[in-house]
Design a protein around this motif. Structure first.
Motif, PDB file in Angstrom:
ATOM      1  N   ALA A 104       0.842  -1.203   0.000  1.00  0.00           N
ATOM      2  CA  ALA A 104       0.000   0.000   0.000  1.00  0.00           C
ATOM      3  C   ALA A 104       0.874   1.249   0.000  1.00  0.00           C
ATOM      4  O   ALA A 104       1.865   1.336   0.725  1.00  0.00           O
ATOM      5  CB  ALA A 104      -0.918  -0.007   1.214  1.00  0.00           C
ATOM      6  N   ASP A 105       0.517   2.195  -0.834  1.00  0.00           N
ATOM      7  CA  ASP A 105       1.199   3.490  -0.935  1.00  0.00           C
ATOM      8  C   ASP A 105       2.665   3.387  -1.330  1.00  0.00           C
ATOM      9  O   ASP A 105       3.455   4.278  -1.051  1.00  0.00           O
ATOM     10  CB  ASP A 105       1.043   4.284   0.365  1.00  0.00           C
ATOM     11  N   LYS A 106       3.058   2.319  -1.983  1.00  0.00           N
ATOM     12  CA  LYS A 106       4.435   2.148  -2.454  1.00  0.00           C
ATOM     13  C   LYS A 106       4.501   2.412  -3.957  1.00  0.00           C
ATOM     14  O   LYS A 106       3.515   2.283  -4.672  1.00  0.00           O
ATOM     15  CB  LYS A 106       4.941   0.724  -2.188  1.00  0.00           C
ATOM     16  N   SER A 123      -1.307  -2.378  -9.323  1.00  0.00           N
ATOM     17  CA  SER A 123      -1.875  -1.047  -9.539  1.00  0.00           C
ATOM     18  C   SER A 123      -3.168  -0.827  -8.769  1.00  0.00           C
ATOM     19  O   SER A 123      -3.575   0.304  -8.542  1.00  0.00           O
ATOM     20  CB  SER A 123      -2.083  -0.784 -11.034  1.00  0.00           C
ATOM     21  N   ALA A 124      -3.813  -1.907  -8.339  1.00  0.00           N
ATOM     22  CA  ALA A 124      -5.013  -1.790  -7.510  1.00  0.00           C
ATOM     23  C   ALA A 124      -4.647  -1.548  -6.049  1.00  0.00           C
ATOM     24  O   ALA A 124      -5.504  -1.185  -5.247  1.00  0.00           O
ATOM     25  CB  ALA A 124      -5.866  -3.052  -7.633  1.00  0.00           C
ATOM     26  N   ILE A 125      -3.375  -1.744  -5.695  1.00  0.00           N
ATOM     27  CA  ILE A 125      -2.924  -1.657  -4.308  1.00  0.00           C
ATOM     28  C   ILE A 125      -1.946  -0.497  -4.095  1.00  0.00           C
ATOM     29  O   ILE A 125      -2.042   0.240  -3.123  1.00  0.00           O
ATOM     30  CB  ILE A 125      -2.235  -2.978  -3.892  1.00  0.00           C
ATOM     31  N   CYS A 126      -1.007  -0.341  -5.003  1.00  0.00           N
ATOM     32  CA  CYS A 126       0.129   0.573  -4.833  1.00  0.00           C
ATOM     33  C   CYS A 126      -0.207   2.005  -5.245  1.00  0.00           C
ATOM     34  O   CYS A 126      -1.181   2.258  -5.935  1.00  0.00           O
ATOM     35  CB  CYS A 126       1.308   0.083  -5.658  1.00  0.00           C
ATOM     36  N   GLN A 127       0.684   2.902  -4.857  1.00  0.00           N
ATOM     37  CA  GLN A 127       0.546   4.307  -5.244  1.00  0.00           C
ATOM     38  C   GLN A 127       0.838   4.484  -6.730  1.00  0.00           C
ATOM     39  O   GLN A 127       0.148   5.212  -7.424  1.00  0.00           O
ATOM     40  CB  GLN A 127       1.492   5.168  -4.418  1.00  0.00           C
ATOM     41  N   GLN A 128       1.896   3.833  -7.222  1.00  0.00           N
ATOM     42  CA  GLN A 128       2.299   3.941  -8.622  1.00  0.00           C
ATOM     43  C   GLN A 128       3.003   2.650  -9.028  1.00  0.00           C
ATOM     44  O   GLN A 128       3.747   2.082  -8.236  1.00  0.00           O
ATOM     45  CB  GLN A 128       3.259   5.118  -8.815  1.00  0.00           C
ATOM     46  N   ALA A 164     -12.320   4.405  -5.489  1.00  0.00           N
ATOM     47  CA  ALA A 164     -10.870   4.226  -5.614  1.00  0.00           C
ATOM     48  C   ALA A 164     -10.246   5.327  -6.446  1.00  0.00           C
ATOM     49  O   ALA A 164     -10.907   5.975  -7.239  1.00  0.00           O
ATOM     50  CB  ALA A 164     -10.573   2.871  -6.253  1.00  0.00           C
ATOM     51  N   LYS A 165      -8.965   5.478  -6.235  1.00  0.00           N
ATOM     52  CA  LYS A 165      -8.182   6.382  -7.065  1.00  0.00           C
ATOM     53  C   LYS A 165      -8.085   5.794  -8.466  1.00  0.00           C
ATOM     54  O   LYS A 165      -8.313   4.609  -8.667  1.00  0.00           O
ATOM     55  CB  LYS A 165      -6.797   6.553  -6.458  1.00  0.00           C
ATOM     56  N   ALA A 166      -7.741   6.632  -9.396  1.00  0.00           N
ATOM     57  CA  ALA A 166      -7.524   6.143 -10.753  1.00  0.00           C
ATOM     58  C   ALA A 166      -6.352   5.170 -10.747  1.00  0.00           C
ATOM     59  O   ALA A 166      -5.454   5.279  -9.920  1.00  0.00           O
ATOM     60  CB  ALA A 166      -7.241   7.318 -11.684  1.00  0.00           C
ATOM     61  N   ASN A 167      -6.406   4.210 -11.648  1.00  0.00           N
ATOM     62  CA  ASN A 167      -5.299   3.261 -11.742  1.00  0.00           C
ATOM     63  C   ASN A 167      -4.022   4.010 -12.080  1.00  0.00           C
ATOM     64  O   ASN A 167      -3.992   4.799 -13.008  1.00  0.00           O
ATOM     65  CB  ASN A 167      -5.596   2.226 -12.827  1.00  0.00           C
TER      66      ASN A 167
END
Length: 182
Positions: A104-106, A123-128, A164-167
């Motif tokens: 998460a957030d990585k 991409s569903a979990i991470c920042q980028q 959710a945020k955009a992919n």
């Protein structure tokens, strides 16, 4: 990583397809395989997270099934093994899903990302996420993302429990055999 390698025709068949090689008539064309992931999100014990259904019953957990459609080859020469589905990729997806707090957030670089299966889940979990591979391979990974971006967004919404945020995924051609310093 195990693979079947026949020196007679110099092709490699991934462990995902080693028992199913005869199931494709044309082994040199891209095929589409549907991969299903079933994910359970345990309900949190905190009072703010407790949810009730319409009848007032406690919701203990929720399940989400996502279906990815992945373009790939059933067999390739050694230089193009990134165009095959590998069981190790599916195991890594399972690990990321069950250990989301690590990712998460990585910012993640998927070096030699192949078909992009791991990048889609990440991409569903991470920042980028940066999915990299040789140009001809990363182009197929981008096609797989385009085919599955709605599924990835749904998966991200399931993980976050809200909108959710955009992919956040980028596809970059990268050949690690080239000296980029000069």
């Amino acid at each position: 990583m195990t693979a079947s390698h026949n020196k007679m025709d110099d092709f490699v068949v991934s462990d995902f397809h080693v028992d199913n090689e005869d199931s494709f008539d044309d082994l040199s064309s891209l095929h589409s395989t549907r991969l299903e992931l079933e994910i359970t999100r345990p309900q949190s014990a905190s009072k703010q997270q407790i949810k009730l259904d319409d009848d007032g019953d406690l919701i203990l957990d929720s399940k989400f099934k996502c279906l990815f459609s992945i373009k790939h080859l059933a067999r390739t020469n050694l230089d193009d093994v990134g165009l095959q589905i590998w069981n190790a990729s599916l195991y890594l997806c399972d690990f990321m899903i069950n250990n989301r707090e690590i990712f998460a957030d990585k910012v993640v670089v998927d070096l030699g990302g192949g078909l992009g299966i791991n990048s889609l889940v990440a991409s569903a979990i991470c920042q980028q996420v940066f999915c990299t591979d040789l140009k001809r391979i990363v182009n197929v990974a981008k096609e797989n993302y385009d085919l599955n971006k709605d599924t990835v967004l749904d998966l991200s919404r399931f993980f976050s429990g809200s909108t959710a945020k955009a992919n956040r995924i980028a596809f970059k051609s990268f050949d690690w055999t080239v000296d980029y310093e000069s």
